[in-house]
Design an enzyme around this catalytic site. Structure first.
Site, mmCIF file in Angstrom:
data_model
loop_
_atom_site.group_PDB
_atom_site.id
_atom_site.type_symbol
_atom_site.label_atom_id
_atom_site.label_comp_id
_atom_site.label_asym_id
_atom_site.label_seq_id
_atom_site.Cartn_x
_atom_site.Cartn_y
_atom_site.Cartn_z
ATOM 1 N N CYS A 79 0.814 -1.223 0.000
ATOM 2 C CA CYS A 79 0.000 0.000 0.000
ATOM 3 C C CYS A 79 0.842 1.264 0.000
ATOM 4 O O CYS A 79 1.507 1.542 -0.963
ATOM 5 C CB CYS A 79 -0.963 -0.036 1.172
ATOM 6 S SG CYS A 79 -2.552 -0.602 0.634
ATOM 7 N N HIS A 167 -3.717 -5.214 0.944
ATOM 8 C CA HIS A 167 -3.108 -5.711 2.186
ATOM 9 C C HIS A 167 -3.113 -7.239 2.232
ATOM 10 O O HIS A 167 -4.134 -7.843 2.531
ATOM 11 C CB HIS A 167 -3.876 -5.162 3.402
ATOM 12 C CG HIS A 167 -3.621 -3.711 3.629
ATOM 13 N ND1 HIS A 167 -2.502 -3.258 4.298
ATOM 14 C CD2 HIS A 167 -4.311 -2.611 3.270
ATOM 15 C CE1 HIS A 167 -2.524 -1.942 4.335
ATOM 16 N NE2 HIS A 167 -3.615 -1.517 3.721
ATOM 17 N N GLU A 169 -1.821 -9.037 4.426
ATOM 18 C CA GLU A 169 -1.775 -9.510 5.814
ATOM 19 C C GLU A 169 -3.156 -9.662 6.448
ATOM 20 O O GLU A 169 -3.286 -10.302 7.473
ATOM 21 C CB GLU A 169 -0.901 -8.573 6.662
ATOM 22 C CG GLU A 169 -1.442 -7.155 6.891
ATOM 23 C CD GLU A 169 -1.152 -6.181 5.733
ATOM 24 O OE1 GLU A 169 -0.882 -6.642 4.608
ATOM 25 O OE2 GLU A 169 -1.229 -4.958 5.961
#
Ligand code: XMP
Length: 509
Positions: A79, A167, A169
């Site tokens: 990002c 993202h 994660e």
């Protein structure tokens, strides 16, 4: 030395999640602020740049020095990290015209890209950004995009540098862990050898060589962190470790005796101290939550200090500090504002003039549990819900008296045992009962009663930072409510807390 991934933090709320995911792959990693990271040595196999609440155009946006990293080591920008790399390489980043927030489907343009090896076409990803990359430099190659985001992912020709504008994660990026695996294992060539067993072996060896023949004292709370820290130290230095477990009168029903027995069974050298009266005396007349915390914290330090002084020649104080506490205090944003003063043993090292040893300071909670499991910690401690240091002292709302604590212990015990019986305990992150400082009218038999209200709380969470109330089955609530009211004289009403955090907190005080 383990291979390691360095995560440079630009202040994103998800930075810790990146670390957790990398560790889930059995690869060791460390988070450091972007403007204060340690020298890059041979153990660093790759670097991840986190997201950030900043826009790259903000005048105070983070401007890291990547001279030692970019082009020299594998690098993944997430990002903000991806936007920063694009901007500083001559690309353009503009405020997005459309909302780029939430779920999106990623179509992969270059299935040969190592990052997307084995990833499905149109895989779900999670976006969260106000800016977007609109132009890329000539040596950038776009490898994936979504309907709204042209540059979903890129790499830089001739380098092992990658950027992704989503993202990986977060849970909602369905194949995020595989994408991270592709980066840390295939691009960075990290060994996946960071396991609980290797952690135990190395930590025990390190502790042996650091502590040698020194004596160490440690405060046990019954919780998983201090218990795992104790077991590690016990393996390293045996009887040179003395554990102190203080009964502050504010533990759950029968917990002191049960937990003390478990510790003894584990072979720990543990002193149980009954200091109930002292805590209750000091709490008399105090109803402000923070003042109660301070009183409990102060008494704990005093009792602990007195007991520790009875052991001759102690050199070290061991603490069960874990990674999130460490990160909090060194994060880009600085120590976060104190909403509640949680760490009531914070004053111990200063007061005692001892060196501090913290064998768990690199682990997340779930890792602590895995290490505890490796060390044979019994499940009643291993899977215990978090319990606040001030204990029932902050669950008896308002002034604390021994009688109110007793009432709450009874109600809480019916509730918690019920959760275990109904196989609900392990589905819940934390549960407990609060004794409210009001009395209400009821009727039992022919008699009017005027008694206390108990509120039950159960939440799901991953780290206690955010939490949602747990949807307990009605039949269960009905049964527990009945049992509490029938069995605990002094309580005539039970309510269930349906607030999430934020805006509420888990504890009521
Ligand atoms: P809150 O109430 O802030 O709680 O949502 C988040 C987590 O922290 C625990 N907690 C405490 N732990 N001392 C502690 O050691 C405290 O004073 C304290 N206050 C809250 C709470 O139980 C939850 O797990």
């Amino acid at each position: 030395m383990h291979n390691k991934i360095l995560i440079l933090d630009f202040g994103s709320q998800y930075t810790q999640l990146i670390a957790r995911r990398v560790r889930e792959l059995n690869v060791y990693c460390e988070i450091h602020p972007y403007n204060n990271y340690p020298a890059i040595d041979n153990s660093v196999k790759g670097v991840i740049l986190s997201g950030s609440p900043f826009s790259v155009h903000d005048s105070d946006a983070p401007k890291p020095n990547l001279d030692e990293i970019k082009g020299k080591l594998p690098l993944l920008g997430v990002c903000f990290g991806a936007q920063l790399l694009a901007l500083t390489s001559g690309g353009k980043v503009m405020p997005s015209q459309i909302r780029e927030y939430g779920r999106a489907m990623l179509s992969i343009a270059d299935s040969q890209c190592t990052l997307f090896k084995g990833i499905s076409q149109n895989t779900q990803v999670w976006m969260s950004h106000g800016d977007t990359i609109t132009e890329i430099p000539s040596d950038f190659v776009i490898t994936a995009g979504t309907e709204d985001v042209k540059v979903g992912a890129y790499f830089i020709k001739g380098e092992k540098t990658f950027g992704i504008q989503f993202h990986p994660e977060v849970y909602h990026t369905t194949e995020g862990l595989s994408i991270l695996r592709n980066f840390v294992v295939d691009v960075c060539e990290c060994q996946q050898d960071w396991t609980p067993a290797s952690f135990v072996n190395e930590t025990v060896e390190n502790l042996k060589s650091t502590l040698q023949n020194d004596k160490v004292v440690l405060g046990l709370s019954g919780g998983v962190d201090s218990s795992v820290a104790a077991l590690l130290l016990h393996q390293a230095i045996g009887k040179n470790l003395t554990c102190i477990f203080v009964d502050n009168g504010l533990l759950r029903k029968d917990e002191f005796e049960q937990v003390l027995n478990s510790y003894k069974t584990l072979g720990l050298n543990v002193i149980g101290v009954d200091a109930k009266q002292r805590f209750f005396d000091d709490l008399k007349g105090i109803s402000d939550p923070e003042a109660k915390r301070k009183s409990i914290g102060k008494n704990f330090i005093e009792v602990f200090d007195e007991e520790a002084h009875k052991i001759s020649n102690v050199k070290w104080l061991a603490q069960g500090t874990i990674y999130p506490d460490v990160i909090e205090s060194i994060s880009v944003n600085g120590p976060s504002v104190t909403i509640k003063s949680h760490h009531n043993v914070g004053g111990l090292p200063e007061k005692m003039n001892l060196k501090v040893v913290e064998p768990l300071r690199l682990l997340f909670k779930d890792e602590v549990r895995r290490v505890g499991n490796e060390l044979g910690l019994p499940v009643n401690i291993l899977h215990r819900h978090p319990f606040p240091g001030p204990g029932l002292g902050i669950r008896v709302l308002g002034e604390v008296t021994p009688e109110k604590v007793r009432l709450l212990q009874e109600a809480d015990s019916i509730y918690i045992n019920g959760l275990r019986q109904y196989d609900l305990y392990d589905k819940i992150w934390q549960a407990g009962a609060m004794l409210l400082p009001v009395q209400t009218v009821g009727v039992m038999g022919d008699e009017r009663t005027y008694e206390f209200v108990v509120a039950l709380r159960a939440v799901t969470s991953t780290d206690g930072m955010t939490a949602d109330w747990y949807h307990l089955p009605y039949e269960f609530m009905a049964k527990i409510s009945n049992e509490i009211i029938n069995r605990v004289k002094g309580i005539n009403r039970v309510v269930y807390d349906i607030s999430s955090k934020p805006p509420a907190t888990i504890e009521w005080e």
